[in-house]
Scaffold this motif. Structure first.
Motif, PDB file in Angstrom:
ATOM      1  N   PHE A  41      18.901  43.263  47.293  1.00 18.87           N
ATOM      2  CA  PHE A  41      19.980  42.753  48.126  1.00 18.87           C
ATOM      3  C   PHE A  41      20.313  43.771  49.205  1.00 18.87           C
ATOM      4  O   PHE A  41      20.578  44.936  48.907  1.00 18.87           O
ATOM      5  CB  PHE A  41      21.224  42.462  47.289  1.00 18.87           C
ATOM      6  CG  PHE A  41      21.068  41.279  46.376  1.00 18.87           C
ATOM      7  CD1 PHE A  41      21.311  39.994  46.838  1.00 18.87           C
ATOM      8  CD2 PHE A  41      20.666  41.454  45.065  1.00 18.87           C
ATOM      9  CE1 PHE A  41      21.159  38.892  46.007  1.00 18.87           C
ATOM     10  CE2 PHE A  41      20.514  40.362  44.219  1.00 18.87           C
ATOM     11  CZ  PHE A  41      20.760  39.077  44.688  1.00 18.87           C
ATOM     12  N   ASP A  42      20.274  43.322  50.446  1.00 18.97           N
ATOM     13  CA  ASP A  42      20.671  44.170  51.549  1.00 18.97           C
ATOM     14  C   ASP A  42      22.194  44.310  51.591  1.00 18.97           C
ATOM     15  O   ASP A  42      22.725  45.321  52.035  1.00 18.97           O
ATOM     16  CB  ASP A  42      20.162  43.584  52.871  1.00 18.97           C
ATOM     17  CG  ASP A  42      20.222  44.575  54.008  1.00 18.97           C
ATOM     18  OD1 ASP A  42      19.466  45.566  53.946  1.00 18.97           O
ATOM     19  OD2 ASP A  42      21.012  44.365  54.949  1.00 18.97           O
ATOM     20  N   ALA A  43      22.890  43.275  51.140  1.00 15.13           N
ATOM     21  CA  ALA A  43      24.356  43.304  51.046  1.00 15.13           C
ATOM     22  C   ALA A  43      24.782  42.335  49.951  1.00 15.13           C
ATOM     23  O   ALA A  43      24.166  41.291  49.750  1.00 15.13           O
ATOM     24  CB  ALA A  43      25.007  42.934  52.374  1.00 15.13           C
ATOM     25  N   LEU A  44      25.849  42.701  49.246  1.00 12.83           N
ATOM     26  CA  LEU A  44      26.379  41.863  48.175  1.00 12.83           C
ATOM     27  C   LEU A  44      27.870  42.150  48.073  1.00 12.83           C
ATOM     28  O   LEU A  44      28.278  43.256  47.723  1.00 12.83           O
ATOM     29  CB  LEU A  44      25.669  42.170  46.861  1.00 12.83           C
ATOM     30  CG  LEU A  44      25.870  41.199  45.704  1.00 12.83           C
ATOM     31  CD1 LEU A  44      25.347  39.819  46.067  1.00 12.83           C
ATOM     32  CD2 LEU A  44      25.193  41.721  44.447  1.00 12.83           C
ATOM     33  N   LYS A  45      28.689  41.144  48.398  1.00  3.88           N
ATOM     34  CA  LYS A  45      30.139  41.356  48.437  1.00  3.88           C
ATOM     35  C   LYS A  45      30.879  40.102  48.001  1.00  3.88           C
ATOM     36  O   LYS A  45      30.554  38.999  48.414  1.00  3.88           O
ATOM     37  CB  LYS A  45      30.580  41.733  49.865  1.00  3.88           C
ATOM     38  CG  LYS A  45      32.075  41.940  50.042  1.00  3.88           C
ATOM     39  CD  LYS A  45      32.417  42.270  51.480  1.00  3.88           C
ATOM     40  CE  LYS A  45      33.914  42.462  51.673  1.00  3.88           C
ATOM     41  NZ  LYS A  45      34.244  42.771  53.097  1.00  3.88           N
ATOM     42  N   PHE A  46      31.891  40.304  47.133  1.00  4.45           N
ATOM     43  CA  PHE A  46      32.754  39.214  46.704  1.00  4.45           C
ATOM     44  C   PHE A  46      34.194  39.704  46.821  1.00  4.45           C
ATOM     45  O   PHE A  46      34.605  40.609  46.096  1.00  4.45           O
ATOM     46  CB  PHE A  46      32.450  38.806  45.261  1.00  4.45           C
ATOM     47  CG  PHE A  46      31.021  38.366  45.048  1.00  4.45           C
ATOM     48  CD1 PHE A  46      30.635  37.068  45.323  1.00  4.45           C
ATOM     49  CD2 PHE A  46      30.079  39.268  44.594  1.00  4.45           C
ATOM     50  CE1 PHE A  46      29.326  36.661  45.128  1.00  4.45           C
ATOM     51  CE2 PHE A  46      28.766  38.879  44.396  1.00  4.45           C
ATOM     52  CZ  PHE A  46      28.386  37.564  44.667  1.00  4.45           C
ATOM     53  N   SER A  47      34.934  39.131  47.732  1.00  3.23           N
ATOM     54  CA  SER A  47      36.302  39.564  47.993  1.00  3.23           C
ATOM     55  C   SER A  47      37.228  38.361  47.971  1.00  3.23           C
ATOM     56  O   SER A  47      36.958  37.346  48.619  1.00  3.23           O
ATOM     57  CB  SER A  47      36.388  40.274  49.348  1.00  3.23           C
ATOM     58  OG  SER A  47      37.723  40.576  49.684  1.00  3.23           O
ATOM     59  N   ASN A  48      38.339  38.482  47.224  1.00  6.35           N
ATOM     60  CA  ASN A  48      39.292  37.389  47.122  1.00  6.35           C
ATOM     61  C   ASN A  48      40.682  37.983  46.907  1.00  6.35           C
ATOM     62  O   ASN A  48      40.950  38.567  45.863  1.00  6.35           O
ATOM     63  CB  ASN A  48      38.922  36.463  45.974  1.00  6.35           C
ATOM     64  CG  ASN A  48      39.755  35.193  45.962  1.00  6.35           C
ATOM     65  OD1 ASN A  48      40.693  35.041  46.737  1.00  6.35           O
ATOM     66  ND2 ASN A  48      39.421  34.271  45.077  1.00  6.35           N
ATOM     67  N   SER A  49      41.528  37.875  47.894  1.00 10.15           N
ATOM     68  CA  SER A  49      42.883  38.422  47.780  1.00 10.15           C
ATOM     69  C   SER A  49      43.897  37.291  47.910  1.00 10.15           C
ATOM     70  O   SER A  49      43.731  36.375  48.713  1.00 10.15           O
ATOM     71  CB  SER A  49      43.130  39.475  48.868  1.00 10.15           C
ATOM     72  OG  SER A  49      43.038  38.899  50.151  1.00 10.15           O
ATOM     73  N   ARG A  50      44.950  37.385  47.118  1.00  9.99           N
ATOM     74  CA  ARG A  50      45.976  36.352  47.108  1.00  9.99           C
ATOM     75  C   ARG A  50      47.341  37.016  46.969  1.00  9.99           C
ATOM     76  O   ARG A  50      47.530  37.909  46.133  1.00  9.99           O
ATOM     77  CB  ARG A  50      45.737  35.395  45.946  1.00  9.99           C
ATOM     78  CG  ARG A  50      46.710  34.214  45.894  1.00  9.99           C
ATOM     79  CD  ARG A  50      46.512  33.432  44.614  1.00  9.99           C
ATOM     80  NE  ARG A  50      45.185  32.845  44.547  1.00  9.99           N
ATOM     81  CZ  ARG A  50      44.876  31.639  44.987  1.00  9.99           C
ATOM     82  NH1 ARG A  50      45.812  30.879  45.546  1.00  9.99           N
ATOM     83  NH2 ARG A  50      43.655  31.173  44.872  1.00  9.99           N
ATOM     84  N   SER A  51      48.254  36.603  47.790  1.00  6.40           N
ATOM     85  CA  SER A  51      49.617  37.128  47.750  1.00  6.40           C
ATOM     86  C   SER A  51      50.586  35.986  47.473  1.00  6.40           C
ATOM     87  O   SER A  51      50.525  34.939  48.118  1.00  6.40           O
ATOM     88  CB  SER A  51      49.985  37.809  49.076  1.00  6.40           C
ATOM     89  OG  SER A  51      51.346  38.188  49.082  1.00  6.40           O
ATOM     90  N   SER A  52      51.460  36.198  46.491  1.00  7.64           N
ATOM     91  CA  SER A  52      52.407  35.147  46.116  1.00  7.64           C
ATOM     92  C   SER A  52      53.854  35.552  46.374  1.00  7.64           C
ATOM     93  O   SER A  52      54.777  34.873  45.930  1.00  7.64           O
ATOM     94  CB  SER A  52      52.234  34.788  44.638  1.00  7.64           C
ATOM     95  OG  SER A  52      52.404  35.935  43.835  1.00  7.64           O
ATOM     96  N   SER A  53      54.032  36.684  47.070  1.00  3.27           N
ATOM     97  CA  SER A  53      55.396  37.074  47.424  1.00  3.27           C
ATOM     98  C   SER A  53      55.815  36.256  48.639  1.00  3.27           C
ATOM     99  O   SER A  53      55.413  36.530  49.760  1.00  3.27           O
ATOM    100  CB  SER A  53      55.459  38.570  47.741  1.00  3.27           C
ATOM    101  OG  SER A  53      54.561  38.889  48.775  1.00  3.27           O
ATOM    102  N   GLY A  54      56.605  35.219  48.396  1.00  2.00           N
ATOM    103  CA  GLY A  54      56.890  34.268  49.461  1.00  2.00           C
ATOM    104  C   GLY A  54      55.813  33.202  49.462  1.00  2.00           C
ATOM    105  O   GLY A  54      55.159  32.956  48.450  1.00  2.00           O
TER     106      GLY A  54
END
Length: 208
Positions: A63-76
């Protein structure tokens, strides 16, 4: 069975019979130039699978690149951002030099298949959900040197030359105030010999 298929199976079997599986780790320095800016980066490579096909050929995959990003904000109000990048690569090449020499010349052809998914769910009603997808293929020629430290450890130095970078980009902005056709944007992109310069150094370990 057709003769051509038999020949293909025979060639594959002959390669596998002499195959020696190894692991490769290393780092790559990249310098990229565009009409608006320049950038440089030194990054560790994701370990890959390196296969010696006899004494004169090799195959590499990873793999030349492998990324899994998941951000969640519940303040408000809930806001969510995500990005997934999966870029497998495949390389096939030749090793040239005297069989008794520790230092040999190598040259390969590499293909990188990049897939990038990203999206944004906004916090406020004045913003709109956004999703994007990009798929590209990069073709490169990789001349370099292979040095055998011993029977198990090898140093792999290469200078990749990018020949083609082509891809498809699609985005969707869910804004009800504009027509659906304008919410969705897509484009094809391609560049021959893009101004991206790289140097890589890897360490190959072949178990005994």
């Amino acid at each position: 069975m057709k003769p051509s298929i038999l020949i293909l199976f025979w060639m594959l079997a002959s390669h596998l019979a002499s195959a020696q599986i190894a692991l490769k780790a290393g780092a790559t320095y990249s310098y990229q130039k565009s009409s608006e800016s320049t950038s440089s980066q030194l990054a560790a490579d994701i370990p890959s699978l390196f296969v010696f096909l006899g004494e004169s050929r090799y195959f590499e995959a990873g793999f030349d690149a492998l990324k899994f990003s998941n951000s969640r904000s519940s303040s408000g109000p809930t806001v969510r951002d995500y990005e997934t990048v999966v870029s497998p690569f495949f390389e096939y090449g030749f090793i040239k030099g005297n069989t008794s020499s520790a230092l040999k010349f190598k040259i390969g052809a590499k293909a990188i298949l990049n897939n990038n998914f990203s999206g944004h769910s906004p916090r406020y009603s004045t913003e709109y959900p956004f999703r994007a997808y990009e798929s590209t293929i990069t073709l490169a020629v990789k001349p370099g040197l292979l040095y055998a430290v011993n029977e198990r450890i090898f140093l792999d130095f290469a200078v990749p030359i990018n020949v083609l970078n082509a891809g498809y980009y699609r985005s969707n902005l869910e804004n009800p105030a504009i027509p659906i056709r304008q919410q969705q944007q897509s484009s094809l992109r391609n560049a021959f010999f893009p101004e991206t310069y790289q140097v890589s150094l890897g360490i190959i370990y072949r178990p005994g």
